[in-house]
Design a protein around this motif. Sequence first.
Motif, PDB file in Angstrom:
ATOM      1  N   ASP A   1      40.018  23.401  -2.978  1.00  0.00           N
ATOM      2  CA  ASP A   1      41.186  23.740  -3.793  1.00  0.00           C
ATOM      3  C   ASP A   1      40.974  25.087  -4.477  1.00  0.00           C
ATOM      4  OD1 ASP A   1      43.607  23.295  -4.979  1.00  0.00           O
ATOM      5  OD2 ASP A   1      42.975  21.544  -6.138  1.00  0.00           O
ATOM      6  N   ASP A   2      42.070  25.750  -4.799  1.00  0.00           N
ATOM      7  CA  ASP A   2      42.026  27.016  -5.551  1.00  0.00           C
ATOM      8  C   ASP A   2      41.066  27.998  -4.886  1.00  0.00           C
ATOM      9  OD1 ASP A   2      43.537  25.480  -7.258  1.00  0.00           O
ATOM     10  OD2 ASP A   2      41.942  25.149  -8.699  1.00  0.00           O
TER      11      ASP A   2
ATOM     12  N   GLU B   1      49.086  27.764  -1.762  1.00  0.00           N
ATOM     13  CA  GLU B   1      49.666  27.095  -2.929  1.00  0.00           C
ATOM     14  C   GLU B   1      50.633  28.028  -3.641  1.00  0.00           C
ATOM     15  OE1 GLU B   1      46.386  24.285  -4.798  1.00  0.00           O
ATOM     16  OE2 GLU B   1      45.967  26.352  -5.304  1.00  0.00           O
TER      17      GLU B   1
HETATM   18 MG    MG Z   1      45.037  24.266  -6.494  1.00  0.00          MG
END
Ligand code: MG
Length: 276
Positions: A180-181, A237
């Motif tokens: 993530d990220d 995202e």
């Molecule tokens: Mg994220």
Amino acid sequence: QAKEKGKNSICFYTSDINDRLVHYQDMTAILRRAIAADHLQLYFQPQIDLKSGGIQSCEALLRCFTDEGKPVLPAIFIPVAEKSGLINRIGDWVLEAACKQLKAWQGTALEQTRIDINLSGRQLTNLHLADHILQTLKKYGLEPGQLGLELTENEVIGGDNEQIGQLERLKQAGVHISIDDFGTGYSSLVYLRKLPVCSLKIDRSFLHHAMENESDMAIMQAIITVGHRLGLSVVVEGVETQEQDSLVKSLGCDLAQGFLYARPMPANQMPAFLAQ
Ligand code: MG
Ligand code: C2E
Ligand code: MG
Ligand code: MG
């Protein structure tokens, strides 16, 4: 917006709680109360397959409500949960809730939709995590491939061999694992070679800057290229505009998530979203 002021006195400023400062103790109390009173809820945000336009997965995002029904954002309560150790109970709750939802979707149009939950690094330090997750899936009669886990780079890279071994077991069993990220942590692409992951989720800050900034665009392109060469799927995202949608399609991203397609929503709104 946490400000450290010595032990146990972090202050949080949030417009969600009457525009006042909330202290660490208050937030811990709100969390305990929310757990006891079952004032936690999972929201779901679809991930769009950019080639087909279809939806094969969604991210589960936790919402916590005060007794008065006011929402507290994860950016506020997750750090408190991590610091206080409540994250383990909350993490269990999230896993159970996701499994219940997957079970409820069986036999409906959402039957094939995977749910990706966010894991905190602290949960990964539990050496029974992999067993626990696989047993919970079994308890609900689910296949491991119906569940995904999202961890940030630092959480995965910071993990020791045993922690990475747990992720390996989960991945081998068929659980989908995403970073993530991506791009905001240590960002050493070398790590990708040895990490048991399936997808990279490019942090939304890159997309937002890529619109005006050539170097952010170049970084995004590089992440996508490396990801694909390593056999990973790449998710972006924070897609909020048509321009961003066109950009990520032209860059060759596989999947996208963002307000343009759907905001996180309660489970009961998912069937209508899927139908449209
Ligand atoms: Mg994220
Ligand atoms: P994340 O995992 O990176 O989740 C994506 C966040 O971006 C979500 O914020 C989502 O609502 C938001 N988002 C989605 N599309 C857009 C967009 O187009 N524009 C903008 N500006 N934002 C978008 P949310 O729900 O507030 O969650 C924040 C973070 O809290 C998550 O970031 C995740 O790190 C953490 N979190 C949420 N649920 C859980 C959970 O169950 N467990 C743990 N450990 N962490 C969680
Ligand atoms: Mg996430
Ligand atoms: Mg995150």
